[in-house]
Write an enzyme that holds these catalytic residues in place. Structure first.
Site, PDB file in Angstrom:
ATOM      1  N   ASP A  64     -28.266 -27.385  30.025  1.00 46.88           N
ATOM      2  CA  ASP A  64     -27.577 -28.671  29.786  1.00 46.88           C
ATOM      3  C   ASP A  64     -28.332 -29.917  30.236  1.00 46.88           C
ATOM      4  O   ASP A  64     -28.000 -31.025  29.826  1.00 46.88           O
ATOM      5  CB  ASP A  64     -26.190 -28.732  30.461  1.00 46.88           C
ATOM      6  N   ASP A  94     -15.300 -21.540  32.906  1.00 50.23           N
ATOM      7  CA  ASP A  94     -16.171 -22.701  32.663  1.00 50.23           C
ATOM      8  C   ASP A  94     -15.820 -23.877  33.563  1.00 50.23           C
ATOM      9  O   ASP A  94     -16.607 -24.825  33.675  1.00 50.23           O
ATOM     10  CB  ASP A  94     -16.044 -23.168  31.214  1.00 50.23           C
TER      11      ASP A  94
HETATM   12  C1  BGC Z   1     -21.001 -22.424  37.119  1.00 51.17           C
HETATM   13  C2  BGC Z   1     -21.792 -21.488  38.012  1.00 51.17           C
HETATM   14  C3  BGC Z   1     -21.611 -20.050  37.570  1.00 51.17           C
HETATM   15  C4  BGC Z   1     -21.924 -19.927  36.104  1.00 51.17           C
HETATM   16  C5  BGC Z   1     -21.711 -18.532  35.567  1.00 51.17           C
HETATM   17  C6  BGC Z   1     -21.357 -22.185  35.691  1.00 51.17           C
HETATM   18  O1  BGC Z   1     -20.541 -22.951  34.878  1.00 51.17           O
HETATM   19  O2  BGC Z   1     -21.208 -23.742  37.488  1.00 51.17           O
HETATM   20  O3  BGC Z   1     -21.360 -21.625  39.326  1.00 51.17           O
HETATM   21  O4  BGC Z   1     -22.407 -19.200  38.318  1.00 51.17           O
HETATM   22  O5  BGC Z   1     -21.151 -20.830  35.349  1.00 51.17           O
HETATM   23  O6  BGC Z   1     -20.368 -18.195  35.471  1.00 51.17           O
END
Ligand code: BGC
Length: 441
Positions: free
Chosen positions: A155, A380
C-alpha cells in the site's frame, strides 16, 4: 566444468555469470520462479486458528508470515518470531518461506485500520530497529537453502501516488509521507538490504486493478518507482525480483463474462458502465500481466508476478453463472460481475467474499504463483476504537453503516459488522469466507 555443463548450470540458475573460467561459484543464485516445484512453508500459528475455526480443509495451505511491528521479529504472545518460523520451515523441509515486510514510518497513510507503531519521521528506527535485524536473521547461513519471498511494504507507494494533493482522494498523512520521502527511502533501504541476500526474492506491491489500473495511475506508478525508489537508499534494479497485486484485497482473477472492451448497447462497457469507469482492467490477471510486461521493460530483466488469492473467490449463491442478457451496459455489468462489492474501492472485511484459488505455482502464463498473503480469517480492521499497543485505529471503512469518502466513490463500505483490530482473528468473516469459497472447498 565443461562448457556444456556450465551452460546447463547457468540456465538452471546455479552459477554466477562472470565467474572465472573453470571456477565454480557456490553462491546460491536466485531461480527464475521461486515457487516452481517448491514446497511452501505452512505457518502453524495460522493453521491452528484455521483448524479451530472450522477450516481444516484449508489449514495446510501456505500463508505469509507478517512482520507487522518490531516486536513481531522476536515474537509476541500467540505469535512465533521470525527465527522460530524459519527453524520450523527447516523442520517442515520447506523450499520457500514467505514473509511480509510491513512497518514503514507513517504506515497506512490513507486509512486508520493498519496504522503502525512508527511515526512519520522515524526512518532511522525503521532501518536500524526493523530492517537490519530482519536482514541479519534472514542472512543466517542456516537458512541459505530456503528461498525467502519477501513482499515489501504493501500500500505504501500506491498511496503516495494517488492519495495526495491535488487529487480529491488526498489525505493529510499521505501528503506528509510524499513530502518527507520516507516511504521511498524505506522501501529503497528494505530492497537493498534484503536484495543483498542471494536467497531473498523481493516483491513490490502494485495495489490492485481497481487502484492503479486507470491510465492516470498505471504508467505514473512505474515512473514513480523507477525514479524515486530505484537508486534511492541502496535499491538497485537487480534487487527487485517481481511484483504482487491484490494483497489483502478482493479483486477477482477473471471477470469471466466480460472484459473492458465488451460492447453492450453499442458501447464498450469500459466507458459506459459505472463499475468500470474507464479503467483498462476489470480483473487481476489481465492487470498483473500488463504490469509484468511494463516492469520487464523498465527494469531490464524479466519480472515475476504474484497475485494474492486468499479472499477473492466470490462463490456462493450470489455468483452469476453467465452473462446478463441486458442491453443496458450498466445493468449488464451489474448482473454479470463476479466481484460483488458495492464499489471497487471497498477493502475492509467485505461482506459476501469467499476464499479464492488455492496457492498454486505457475497457474497461467505470465503469473508465477497465486499466493495467500492475507491469512484468511484475519481482520482488515475495526470500526470502533479498541485499545491496543500496535498503533491501530478505528476505521470507518470497516463500519457497515458508513457512507463512504472520495476513495470509494462515497458508497457504503460493504464491511461485515463488529470486526476486531486488523490482523486479529475474525471468526464470523472466516466462516463466511469458507462458505463462499470459489473454487468451492
Ligand atoms: C495488519 C497486520 C496483520 C496483517 C495480516 C494487516 O492489515 O495491519 O497487523 O498482521 O493485516 O492479517
Amino acid at each position: 566444468m565443461a562448457v556444456a555443463a556450465a551452460t546447463a548450470a547457468l540456465a538452471a540458475g546455479l552459477l554466477t555469470v562472470g565467474s572465472p573460467a573453470g571456477a565454480e561459484d557456490v553462491t546460491p543464485r536466485r531461480v527464475d520462479n521461486p515457487y516452481a516445484g517448491a514446497q511452501v512453508y505452512v505457518n502453524p500459528d495460522w493453521a491452528a486458528k484455521a483448524s479451530a475455526g472450522g477450516g481444516s480443509a484449508i489449514a495446510d495451505e501456505p500463508t505469509f508470515v507478517w512482520m507487522d511491528r518490531i516486536a513481531a521479529i522476536n515474537g509476541t504472545s500467540g505469535a512465533m518470531g521470525l527465527r522460530a518460523h524459519l527453524d520450523e520451515a527447516l523442520d517442515q523441509g520447506a523450499d520457500v518461506f514467505q514473509v511480509v515486510i510491513y512497518n514503514l514510518p507513517g504506515r497506512d497513510c490513507s486509512a486508520l485500520a493498519s496504522n503502525g507503531e512508527l511515526p512519520a519521521d522515524a526512518i532511522g528506527r525503521y532501518q536500524t530497529e526493523y530492517i537490519d535485524p530482519i536482514a541479519e536473521i534472514l542472512g543466517d547461513s542456516a537458512y541459505a537453502n530456503l528461498r525467502i519471498v519477501a513482499v515489501v511494504e504493501i500500500d505504501s507507494l500506491p498511496n503516495i501516488l494517488t492519495n495526495v494533493d491535488p487529487r480529491p482522494t488526498a489525505t493529510a498523512n499521505c501528503n506528509t509521507m510524499k513530502a518527507n520521502g520516507n516511504y521511498q527511502k524505506g522501501v529503497g533501504y528494505a530492497l537493498g538490504k534484503l536484495g543483498a541476500l542471494p536467497n531473498v526474492y523481493n516483491y513490490i506491491d502494485i495495489g490492485h486493478h481497481g487502484w492503479l489500473g486507470w491510465d492516470d495511475n498505471f504508467r505514473p506508478f512505474a515512473d514513480l518507482f523507477m525514479s524515486q525508489v530505484i537508486g534511492n537508499n541502496g535499491a538497485g534494479a537487480e534487487d527487485v525480483h517481481g511484483f504482487i497485486s491484490n494483497v489483502a484485497n478482493y479483486g477477482v482473477l477473471h471477470e469471466e463474462h466480460f472484459n473492458a472492451n465488451t460492447v453492450i448497447g453499442g458501447r464498450p462497457v469500459r466507458e459506459a458502465a459505472k463499475w468500470i469507469d474507464w479503467n483498462r482492467y476489470v480483473d487481476e490477471v489481465s492487470y498483473a500481466k500488463a504490469y509484468g510486461e511494463l516492469f520487464t521493460q523498465r527494469l531490464g530483466h524479466r519480472v515475476s508476478m504474484l497475485i494474492d488469492t486468499s479472499r477473492n473467490g466470490w462463490g456462493g449463491p450470489n455468483r452469476p453463472d453467465g452473462p446478463s442478457s441486458s442491453t443496458d451496459p450498466n445493468t449488464f455489468v451489474e448482473e454479470s460481475r463476479i466481484d460483488r462489492r458495492i464499489h471497487l474501492g471497498n477493502w475492509c472485511n467485505q461482506s459476501g467474499a469467499g476464499i479464492g484459488e488455492r496457492p498454486t505455482a505457475a497457474p497461467e502464463s505470465g503469473i508465477d504463483a497465486y499466493v495467500w498473503v492475507k491469512p484468511p480469517g484475519e481482520s482488515d480492521g475495526a470500526s470502533e476504537e479498541i485499545p491496543n499497543d500496535e498503533g491501530k485505529g478505528a476505521d470507518e471503512m470497516c463500519d457497515p453503516a458508513y457512507q463512504g469518502n472520495p476513495r470509494n466513490g462515497n458508497n457504503p463500505s460493504g464491511a461485515l459488522p463488529n470486526s476486531p483490530l486488523s490482523g486479529h482473528w475474525f471468526q464470523a468473516q472466516f466462516t463466511e469466507l469458507l462458505r463462499n469459497a470459489y473454487p468451492p472447498l
